[in-house]
Structures are given as C-alpha cells and as structure tokens.
Design a protein around this motif. Structure first.
Motif, PDB file in Angstrom:
ATOM      1  N   MET A  44      13.670 -44.280  15.138  1.00  0.00           N
ATOM      2  CA  MET A  44      14.029 -43.040  14.452  1.00  0.00           C
ATOM      3  C   MET A  44      14.654 -43.380  13.108  1.00  0.00           C
ATOM      4  O   MET A  44      15.113 -44.498  12.886  1.00  0.00           O
ATOM      5  N   ASP A  45      14.686 -42.379  12.221  1.00  0.00           N
ATOM      6  CA  ASP A  45      15.495 -42.534  11.024  1.00  0.00           C
ATOM      7  C   ASP A  45      16.898 -42.022  11.329  1.00  0.00           C
ATOM      8  O   ASP A  45      17.160 -41.470  12.411  1.00  0.00           O
ATOM      9  N   ALA A  46      17.829 -42.213  10.397  1.00  0.00           N
ATOM     10  CA  ALA A  46      19.238 -41.902  10.654  1.00  0.00           C
ATOM     11  C   ALA A  46      19.462 -40.422  10.950  1.00  0.00           C
ATOM     12  O   ALA A  46      20.212 -40.057  11.861  1.00  0.00           O
ATOM     13  N   LEU A  47      18.796 -39.553  10.190  1.00  0.00           N
ATOM     14  CA  LEU A  47      18.999 -38.117  10.372  1.00  0.00           C
ATOM     15  C   LEU A  47      18.463 -37.645  11.718  1.00  0.00           C
ATOM     16  O   LEU A  47      19.141 -36.916  12.446  1.00  0.00           O
ATOM     17  N   THR A  48      17.262 -38.077  12.068  1.00  0.00           N
ATOM     18  CA  THR A  48      16.676 -37.688  13.355  1.00  0.00           C
ATOM     19  C   THR A  48      17.526 -38.204  14.505  1.00  0.00           C
ATOM     20  O   THR A  48      17.743 -37.495  15.495  1.00  0.00           O
ATOM     21  N   PHE A  49      18.031 -39.435  14.371  1.00  0.00           N
ATOM     22  CA  PHE A  49      18.872 -40.024  15.412  1.00  0.00           C
ATOM     23  C   PHE A  49      20.130 -39.188  15.634  1.00  0.00           C
ATOM     24  O   PHE A  49      20.482 -38.855  16.769  1.00  0.00           O
ATOM     25  N   ALA A  50      20.817 -38.846  14.543  1.00  0.00           N
ATOM     26  CA  ALA A  50      22.060 -38.090  14.672  1.00  0.00           C
ATOM     27  C   ALA A  50      21.803 -36.706  15.251  1.00  0.00           C
ATOM     28  O   ALA A  50      22.505 -36.251  16.157  1.00  0.00           O
ATOM     29  N   LYS A  51      20.782 -36.038  14.743  1.00  0.00           N
ATOM     30  CA  LYS A  51      20.494 -34.685  15.218  1.00  0.00           C
ATOM     31  C   LYS A  51      20.058 -34.676  16.677  1.00  0.00           C
ATOM     32  O   LYS A  51      20.447 -33.795  17.451  1.00  0.00           O
ATOM     33  N   SER A  52      19.258 -35.664  17.075  1.00  0.00           N
ATOM     34  CA  SER A  52      18.764 -35.689  18.451  1.00  0.00           C
ATOM     35  C   SER A  52      19.888 -35.922  19.435  1.00  0.00           C
ATOM     36  O   SER A  52      19.879 -35.380  20.545  1.00  0.00           O
ATOM     37  N   ASN A  53      20.886 -36.721  19.031  1.00  0.00           N
ATOM     38  CA  ASN A  53      22.014 -36.976  19.932  1.00  0.00           C
ATOM     39  C   ASN A  53      22.985 -35.812  19.969  1.00  0.00           C
ATOM     40  O   ASN A  53      23.614 -35.545  20.984  1.00  0.00           O
ATOM     41  N   LEU A  54      23.128 -35.095  18.859  1.00  0.00           N
ATOM     42  CA  LEU A  54      23.995 -33.928  18.852  1.00  0.00           C
ATOM     43  C   LEU A  54      23.428 -32.823  19.736  1.00  0.00           C
ATOM     44  O   LEU A  54      24.175 -32.000  20.271  1.00  0.00           O
ATOM     45  N   ALA A  55      22.114 -32.801  19.899  1.00  0.00           N
ATOM     46  CA  ALA A  55      21.474 -31.761  20.698  1.00  0.00           C
ATOM     47  C   ALA A  55      21.602 -32.027  22.197  1.00  0.00           C
ATOM     48  O   ALA A  55      21.307 -31.158  23.007  1.00  0.00           O
ATOM     49  N   LYS A  56      22.028 -33.236  22.560  1.00  0.00           N
ATOM     50  CA  LYS A  56      22.138 -33.597  23.970  1.00  0.00           C
ATOM     51  C   LYS A  56      23.546 -33.335  24.494  1.00  0.00           C
ATOM     52  O   LYS A  56      24.507 -33.311  23.739  1.00  0.00           O
ATOM     53  N   ASN A  57      23.653 -33.194  25.787  1.00  0.00           N
ATOM     54  CA  ASN A  57      24.953 -32.989  26.409  1.00  0.00           C
ATOM     55  C   ASN A  57      25.364 -34.231  27.195  1.00  0.00           C
ATOM     56  O   ASN A  57      26.022 -35.112  26.673  1.00  0.00           O
ATOM     57  N   ASP A  58      24.957 -34.310  28.447  1.00  0.00           N
ATOM     58  CA  ASP A  58      25.386 -35.431  29.291  1.00  0.00           C
ATOM     59  C   ASP A  58      24.621 -36.710  29.005  1.00  0.00           C
ATOM     60  O   ASP A  58      25.044 -37.794  29.413  1.00  0.00           O
ATOM     61  N   THR A  59      23.500 -36.628  28.313  1.00  0.00           N
ATOM     62  CA  THR A  59      22.660 -37.815  28.134  1.00  0.00           C
ATOM     63  C   THR A  59      22.750 -38.407  26.731  1.00  0.00           C
ATOM     64  O   THR A  59      21.983 -39.284  26.395  1.00  0.00           O
ATOM     65  N   TYR A  60      23.690 -37.931  25.917  1.00  0.00           N
ATOM     66  CA  TYR A  60      23.767 -38.454  24.551  1.00  0.00           C
ATOM     67  C   TYR A  60      24.224 -39.905  24.559  1.00  0.00           C
ATOM     68  O   TYR A  60      24.887 -40.375  25.487  1.00  0.00           O
ATOM     69  N   LEU A  61      23.882 -40.615  23.510  1.00  0.00           N
ATOM     70  CA  LEU A  61      24.283 -42.010  23.371  1.00  0.00           C
ATOM     71  C   LEU A  61      25.685 -42.064  22.767  1.00  0.00           C
ATOM     72  O   LEU A  61      25.907 -41.535  21.684  1.00  0.00           O
ATOM     73  N   PRO A  62      26.647 -42.692  23.460  1.00  0.00           N
ATOM     74  CA  PRO A  62      28.057 -42.652  23.033  1.00  0.00           C
ATOM     75  C   PRO A  62      28.343 -43.582  21.852  1.00  0.00           C
ATOM     76  O   PRO A  62      28.970 -44.621  21.997  1.00  0.00           O
ATOM     77  N   VAL A  63      27.887 -43.189  20.691  1.00  0.00           N
ATOM     78  CA  VAL A  63      28.068 -44.014  19.498  1.00  0.00           C
ATOM     79  C   VAL A  63      29.456 -43.774  18.913  1.00  0.00           C
ATOM     80  O   VAL A  63      29.877 -42.637  18.730  1.00  0.00           O
ATOM     81  N   SER A  64      30.164 -44.869  18.590  1.00  0.00           N
ATOM     82  CA  SER A  64      31.470 -44.735  17.951  1.00  0.00           C
ATOM     83  C   SER A  64      31.550 -45.490  16.635  1.00  0.00           C
ATOM     84  O   SER A  64      32.446 -45.238  15.825  1.00  0.00           O
ATOM     85  N   LYS A  65      30.626 -46.426  16.418  1.00  0.00           N
ATOM     86  CA  LYS A  65      30.616 -47.207  15.182  1.00  0.00           C
ATOM     87  C   LYS A  65      29.169 -47.390  14.725  1.00  0.00           C
ATOM     88  O   LYS A  65      28.286 -47.654  15.536  1.00  0.00           O
ATOM     89  N   ILE A  66      28.973 -47.245  13.428  1.00  0.00           N
ATOM     90  CA  ILE A  66      27.620 -47.308  12.866  1.00  0.00           C
ATOM     91  C   ILE A  66      27.612 -48.264  11.679  1.00  0.00           C
ATOM     92  O   ILE A  66      28.513 -48.217  10.831  1.00  0.00           O
ATOM     93  N   LEU A  67      26.626 -49.130  11.632  1.00  0.00           N
ATOM     94  CA  LEU A  67      26.424 -50.026  10.494  1.00  0.00           C
ATOM     95  C   LEU A  67      25.137 -49.612   9.787  1.00  0.00           C
ATOM     96  O   LEU A  67      24.069 -49.560  10.401  1.00  0.00           O
ATOM     97  N   ILE A  68      25.246 -49.301   8.485  1.00  0.00           N
ATOM     98  CA  ILE A  68      24.078 -49.024   7.655  1.00  0.00           C
ATOM     99  C   ILE A  68      23.982 -50.174   6.669  1.00  0.00           C
ATOM    100  O   ILE A  68      24.741 -50.250   5.704  1.00  0.00           O
ATOM    101  N   ARG A  69      23.072 -51.078   6.921  1.00  0.00           N
ATOM    102  CA  ARG A  69      23.024 -52.339   6.168  1.00  0.00           C
ATOM    103  C   ARG A  69      21.787 -52.416   5.280  1.00  0.00           C
ATOM    104  O   ARG A  69      20.661 -52.518   5.764  1.00  0.00           O
ATOM    105  N   GLY A  70      22.016 -52.315   3.975  1.00  0.00           N
ATOM    106  CA  GLY A  70      20.942 -52.504   3.024  1.00  0.00           C
ATOM    107  C   GLY A  70      19.843 -51.461   3.080  1.00  0.00           C
ATOM    108  O   GLY A  70      18.718 -51.723   2.638  1.00  0.00           O
ATOM    109  N   THR A  71      20.156 -50.280   3.640  1.00  0.00           N
ATOM    110  CA  THR A  71      19.114 -49.255   3.766  1.00  0.00           C
ATOM    111  C   THR A  71      19.561 -47.878   3.287  1.00  0.00           C
ATOM    112  O   THR A  71      18.755 -46.948   3.302  1.00  0.00           O
ATOM    113  N   ILE A  72      20.792 -47.742   2.840  1.00  0.00           N
ATOM    114  CA  ILE A  72      21.295 -46.416   2.467  1.00  0.00           C
ATOM    115  C   ILE A  72      20.449 -45.803   1.360  1.00  0.00           C
ATOM    116  O   ILE A  72      20.271 -44.582   1.293  1.00  0.00           O
TER     117      ILE A  72
END
Length: 270
Positions: A44-72
């Motif tokens: 996925m790209d960053a936007l799709t990843f964030a939106k897809s996880n926000l749309a989930k409830n019990d099955t979301y991926l528990p992300v707490s730290k994000i590294l964007i390396r050389g792709t911003i």
C-alpha cells in the motif's frame, strides 16, 4: 519461554516488536524476507495504509511508530495534508505503545535529503531533484497544522549535528510554485563523509540509483556523466586550465569526496 522473552526484551527493547514494511511496489516488497514472523509486508501507499487501518475496529494494526525513509517526496503535493492527517489520527488512536488506548504519544521519523542536494549531480539532474522535491519547511508547516509537535526531542540526538533549516537555499531553484512561508526549526542532520571512485558514481547514475535519473534517456545520462567527469578533473588539477593535464587523467581511478546529508524530522502526537 516467557522468561526468555523477558530477558531478550531487557537486552533489546525491540526484540518482541513486530514490524511492517508499507510499500506500493510489489517488486520492492519482495526484497524483504517473507519467512520472518516479526515482519509483515503491506502493499500500500502511506495514505491508503492509514485510511484502511482507521476504518478497522478490532483488527487494525497497532502502529505506534512510523519511519518514512527517503520517500516523503513521492507523496503528491495534493495528498500531503490528508496523508499527514490520516497518519496523525492513526497514531492518536493507537497510543504510545500501539495499545489502542488513544493516549497519543506516537511518532513519525522522516529521513530525507536536503531540498538543495549535497550529493554530486550534474546540473540538469540537480534541477529535476528540486523540481520533484519540497523544502523541509513545507512538511513542517503541514505537520504543525495537522497537530503534530515537530522535533521536540533534539537533545536525544547527541551524536549528530543540529542545524536551523530555513528557506534561504530555495532561492536558487527556478520552480517557485512550491513557495511556502519560512518556518525556521532546528533539525538534526547526519553528515556522512563519503569517499568513492568517480567510476562508481557514474555506475550508480547509469543504474538510475534514484528516481531523479528516471527522467533522463541513456544518452542524456551519458552527457551528464561527462559533465561530472569534467568537473572533477578540473577540481583535481586545482583549477588549472591545462587541457593536457586534464586529458591524461584517468577518471576510472579518481576518487571523489563529499558529505551526504540526511535530515531527521520527528513528528510527535502530543
């Protein structure tokens, strides 16, 4: 087994951490090990990843730290703010430890090179680099508007230099459509001294090390390489105008030196 995990965690606090590689290119994802149970590959790209996880409830991926390396710089201009907003909302909900407590504290580390490159490029490539990049101030302005705190913990980076980034360098660019107000902020910068054969640099350019070089045909790259060779030959003879000296120098064995600079931008959810 639980005791072993606790001992491992006391030595390496990330020993039990699960990691995700989020990358829209399937070919790039295949470079990461598929047999590592602590590594999940997400196409996925960053936007799709964030939106897809926000749309989930019990099955979301528990992300707490994000590294964007050389792709911003690959995030389109018109998607920057909505991407930052979606990532902010994701970290805010997940909490500092990714527990879903909603207590904030999550962080994003953006590693990127300066808008005006320090890496040796021929003139046309240098311009393409800046035409397809943004000054750091633009990311800072958007991040603050979304709600992030920016580089609050510079004291944690004792091993790197800290510089105050401004828009002064941007005056050298011909593309003024990306103009953004100056937002002076102190950011840690890794200055990595590089010494390498000029021939190796030419090889990396021919292999299109960065997307910058994808804008050029093979013939155009060769013209750019000749420009770099001439430039470094001139430096080698200390500015001598002797064509004879320059023509007899072997660029295949010539070494070049430069600093590769990496800016560290930390965005924190308060």
């Amino acid at each position: 087994q639980q005791q072993q995990q606790q001992q491992a965690a006391s030595i390496d606090p990330y020993s039990n951490t699960k990691w995700m590689v989020v990358e829209p290119s399937l070919a790039t994802l295949q470079l990461f090990r598929s047999d590592d149970d602590k590594l999940e590959r997400v196409a996925m790209d960053a936007l799709t990843f964030a939106k897809s996880n926000l749309a989930k409830n019990d099955t979301y991926l528990p992300v707490s730290k994000i590294l964007i390396r050389g792709t911003i710089h690959h995030i389109p201009d018109d998607e920057l703010e909505i991407t930052f907003t979606a990532l902010y909302d994701l970290l805010l909900r997940n909490g500092k430890e990714g527990t879903g407590t909603g207590k904030g504290g999550g962080k994003i580390l953006i590693m990127t090179r300066p808008y005006v490159p320090t890496f040796p490029l021929f003139d046309a490539a240098r311009q393409v680099w800046m035409d397809n990049s943004q000054p750091l101030e633009k990311y800072i302005t958007i991040a603050k508007r979304v709600g992030f705190h920016v580089n609050d913990n510079n004291d944690d980076h004792d091993d790197v230099e800290t510089v105050t980034n401004t828009t002064d360098d941007k005056a050298t660019a011909s593309n003024t459509s990306n103009s953004t107000p100056a937002v002076p902020v102190s950011v840690p910068v890794l200055r990595l001294p590089v010494k390498m054969p000029l021939s190796s640099l030419c090889h990396l350019i021919r292999q299109r090390l960065w997307s910058t070089f994808s804008h050029f045909t093979n013939d155009e790259l060769e013209i750019g390489i000749e420009e770099l060779k001439k430039k470094y030959k001139s430096k080698w003879v200390n500015g001598s105008s002797s064509t004879c000296e320059m023509d007899t120098m072997d660029t295949d064995t010539m070494n070049i030196e430069f600093n590769d600079e990496i800016l560290l931008l930390v965005l924190s959810v308060p």
